[in-house]
Design a protein around this motif. Structure first.
Motif, PDB file in Angstrom:
ATOM      1  N   ALA A  80      44.994  34.139  51.855  1.00  0.00           N
ATOM      2  CA  ALA A  80      46.127  34.956  52.398  1.00  0.00           C
ATOM      3  C   ALA A  80      46.948  35.721  51.246  1.00  0.00           C
ATOM      4  O   ALA A  80      47.184  36.903  51.476  1.00  0.00           O
ATOM      5  N   ALA A  81      46.886  35.183  50.004  1.00  0.00           N
ATOM      6  CA  ALA A  81      47.505  35.818  48.970  1.00  0.00           C
ATOM      7  C   ALA A  81      46.622  37.086  48.606  1.00  0.00           C
ATOM      8  O   ALA A  81      47.020  38.268  48.150  1.00  0.00           O
ATOM      9  N   LEU A  82      45.490  37.003  48.529  1.00  0.00           N
ATOM     10  CA  LEU A  82      44.639  38.218  48.275  1.00  0.00           C
ATOM     11  C   LEU A  82      44.642  39.180  49.362  1.00  0.00           C
ATOM     12  O   LEU A  82      44.649  40.491  49.059  1.00  0.00           O
ATOM     13  N   GLU A  83      44.761  38.611  50.627  1.00  0.00           N
ATOM     14  CA  GLU A  83      44.961  39.623  51.532  1.00  0.00           C
ATOM     15  C   GLU A  83      46.271  40.333  51.583  1.00  0.00           C
ATOM     16  O   GLU A  83      46.455  41.755  51.917  1.00  0.00           O
ATOM     17  N   GLN A  84      47.143  39.861  50.803  1.00  0.00           N
ATOM     18  CA  GLN A  84      48.324  40.700  50.919  1.00  0.00           C
ATOM     19  C   GLN A  84      48.534  41.765  49.476  1.00  0.00           C
ATOM     20  O   GLN A  84      49.359  42.603  49.224  1.00  0.00           O
ATOM     21  N   PHE A  85      47.348  41.283  48.835  1.00  0.00           N
ATOM     22  CA  PHE A  85      47.364  42.304  47.548  1.00  0.00           C
ATOM     23  C   PHE A  85      46.889  43.695  47.712  1.00  0.00           C
ATOM     24  O   PHE A  85      45.827  43.929  48.273  1.00  0.00           O
ATOM     25  N   GLU A  86      47.806  44.553  47.171  1.00  0.00           N
ATOM     26  CA  GLU A  86      47.784  45.937  47.811  1.00  0.00           C
ATOM     27  C   GLU A  86      47.490  46.831  46.720  1.00  0.00           C
ATOM     28  O   GLU A  86      47.419  48.044  46.710  1.00  0.00           O
ATOM     29  N   HIS A  87      47.034  46.442  45.375  1.00  0.00           N
ATOM     30  CA  HIS A  87      47.105  47.306  44.285  1.00  0.00           C
ATOM     31  C   HIS A  87      45.527  47.655  43.832  1.00  0.00           C
ATOM     32  O   HIS A  87      45.356  48.152  42.901  1.00  0.00           O
ATOM     33  N   CYS A  88      44.500  47.031  44.756  1.00  0.00           N
ATOM     34  CA  CYS A  88      43.100  47.499  44.523  1.00  0.00           C
ATOM     35  C   CYS A  88      42.648  48.453  45.610  1.00  0.00           C
ATOM     36  O   CYS A  88      42.632  48.076  46.746  1.00  0.00           O
ATOM     37  N   ASP A  89      42.269  49.439  44.967  1.00  0.00           N
ATOM     38  CA  ASP A  89      41.681  50.458  45.889  1.00  0.00           C
ATOM     39  C   ASP A  89      40.507  50.087  46.556  1.00  0.00           C
ATOM     40  O   ASP A  89      40.364  50.770  47.726  1.00  0.00           O
ATOM     41  N   LEU A  90      39.675  49.152  46.252  1.00  0.00           N
ATOM     42  CA  LEU A  90      38.553  48.699  46.914  1.00  0.00           C
ATOM     43  C   LEU A  90      38.710  48.286  48.248  1.00  0.00           C
ATOM     44  O   LEU A  90      37.944  48.326  49.216  1.00  0.00           O
ATOM     45  N   LYS A  91      39.949  47.602  48.416  1.00  0.00           N
ATOM     46  CA  LYS A  91      40.314  46.901  49.673  1.00  0.00           C
ATOM     47  C   LYS A  91      40.285  48.137  50.736  1.00  0.00           C
ATOM     48  O   LYS A  91      40.273  47.708  51.742  1.00  0.00           O
ATOM     49  N   ARG A  92      40.880  49.246  50.622  1.00  0.00           N
ATOM     50  CA  ARG A  92      40.792  50.434  51.770  1.00  0.00           C
ATOM     51  C   ARG A  92      39.724  50.929  51.953  1.00  0.00           C
ATOM     52  O   ARG A  92      39.578  51.314  52.866  1.00  0.00           O
ATOM     53  N   GLY A  93      38.586  50.383  51.320  1.00  0.00           N
ATOM     54  CA  GLY A  93      37.401  50.992  51.928  1.00  0.00           C
ATOM     55  C   GLY A  93      36.500  49.843  52.119  1.00  0.00           C
ATOM     56  O   GLY A  93      35.225  50.327  52.733  1.00  0.00           O
ATOM     57  N   ALA A  94      36.681  48.705  52.145  1.00  0.00           N
ATOM     58  CA  ALA A  94      35.857  47.484  52.466  1.00  0.00           C
ATOM     59  C   ALA A  94      36.361  47.107  54.034  1.00  0.00           C
ATOM     60  O   ALA A  94      37.312  47.343  54.564  1.00  0.00           O
ATOM     61  N   ARG A  95      35.298  46.685  54.611  1.00  0.00           N
ATOM     62  CA  ARG A  95      35.367  46.181  55.885  1.00  0.00           C
ATOM     63  C   ARG A  95      35.929  44.868  56.118  1.00  0.00           C
ATOM     64  O   ARG A  95      36.852  44.703  56.919  1.00  0.00           O
ATOM     65  N   ASN A  96      35.626  43.920  55.092  1.00  0.00           N
ATOM     66  CA  ASN A  96      36.150  42.368  55.027  1.00  0.00           C
ATOM     67  C   ASN A  96      36.359  41.840  53.651  1.00  0.00           C
ATOM     68  O   ASN A  96      35.782  42.483  52.621  1.00  0.00           O
ATOM     69  N   LEU A  97      37.303  41.077  53.809  1.00  0.00           N
ATOM     70  CA  LEU A  97      37.692  40.512  52.535  1.00  0.00           C
ATOM     71  C   LEU A  97      36.389  39.111  52.429  1.00  0.00           C
ATOM     72  O   LEU A  97      36.284  38.563  53.292  1.00  0.00           O
ATOM     73  N   VAL A  98      35.501  39.348  51.411  1.00  0.00           N
ATOM     74  CA  VAL A  98      34.907  38.161  51.165  1.00  0.00           C
ATOM     75  C   VAL A  98      35.326  37.215  50.058  1.00  0.00           C
ATOM     76  O   VAL A  98      35.469  37.594  48.985  1.00  0.00           O
TER      77      VAL A  98
END
Length: 255
Positions: A80-98
């Motif tokens: 849940a903490a990783l899902e809240q982290f907004e400072h990595c731009d990779l998150k914006r282009g990924a489909r899923n959190l692995v």
């Protein structure tokens, strides 16, 4: 009562003023400039001065990651903490959190590099061709993600076009990875590939590091070739097999 000036006296006074520099008449009557001091515009009050723009605070993504990771007291809250982290731009282009796969609490924890296309689609690490090879490698020494292995990656989001993660991306996600290891509590860490070695050991050069035991985060660590590398370089499978046997021997010695 003063008498009026005659022509010649007035002319003499005018010439005297011209000599002094008064060559132009501005108004019909003289002005007392000293009396104008009280009429000067007063400085604007502080309340009338527009406020100085406040610069936004610079965010340190590593410090933010460490703060978020520290709040996690179990693996679900770490996810849940990783899902809240907004400072990595990779998150914006990924489909899923692995996040992970396998058995939390297993004695062996494998740390891969970053998700690929298949992992991004399914939300699990090592599910493509490299994952299939990994399963065969583990099975050869009586290990499996279904029974006694836990798997994660340094990065939980897929880099575009499967490029190598940037040093800044690795650094900001290491606090989450270190907390992941602490919460999973494995006996042994297996680092697969250069990116994993860089994140955990601060070193690169997998051909030199592989098969040699080290220690990080209070755990024994053994680097190995990434299965994706073995798919491209079949000749390295002999060395990979030697590393697997070393892992098996270390597990047996801990029994």
């Amino acid at each position: 009562m003063e008498s009026e000036l005659d022509y010649w006296s007035a002319k003499a006074l005018l010439e005297w003023q011209v000599e002094l520099g008064a060559t132009e008449a501005m108004m019909d009557a003289p002005i007392d400039r000293y009396a104008l001091e009280d009429q000067k515009p007063k400085p604007a009050r502080a309340a009338d001065t527009p406020p100085t723009p406040v610069k936004p605070k610079t965010v340190d993504p590593i410090a933010e990651a460490a703060k978020l990771a520290k709040t996690a007291q179990a693996l679900p809250s770490l996810r849940a903490a990783l899902e809240q982290f907004e400072h990595c731009d990779l998150k914006r282009g990924a489909r899923n959190l692995v996040f992970s796969d396998g058995q939390a609490g297993a004695r062996v924890m494998i740390i891969g590099e970053a998700p690929g296309r298949d992992e991004d689609l399914q939300g699990k690490p090592f599910v493509g061709r490299a994952g299939q090879l990994l399963d065969k490698m583990l099975d050869a020494i009586d290990l499996s993600r279904e029974k006694n292995v836990y798997i994660t990656n340094v990065l939980p989001w897929r880099p575009p076009q499967n490029r190598d993660p940037l040093p800044a991306e690795i650094s900001m996600l290491v606090p989450f990875l270190e907390r992941h290891v602490a919460l999973a509590e494995p006996d042994i860490l297996v680092l697969m590939g250069n990116i994993s070695c860089q994140a955990v050991l601060g070193k690169r050069g997998i051909t030199r590091l592989r098969g040699t035991w080290s220690e990080a985060w209070g755990k024994p660590v053994i680097p190995m070739f990434h299965p994706a590398y073995l798919l491209r370089q079949a000749h390295a499978k002999r060395q990979a097999w030697a590393d697997l046997l070393e892992l098996r021997a270390r597990l047996n010695s801990l029994n």
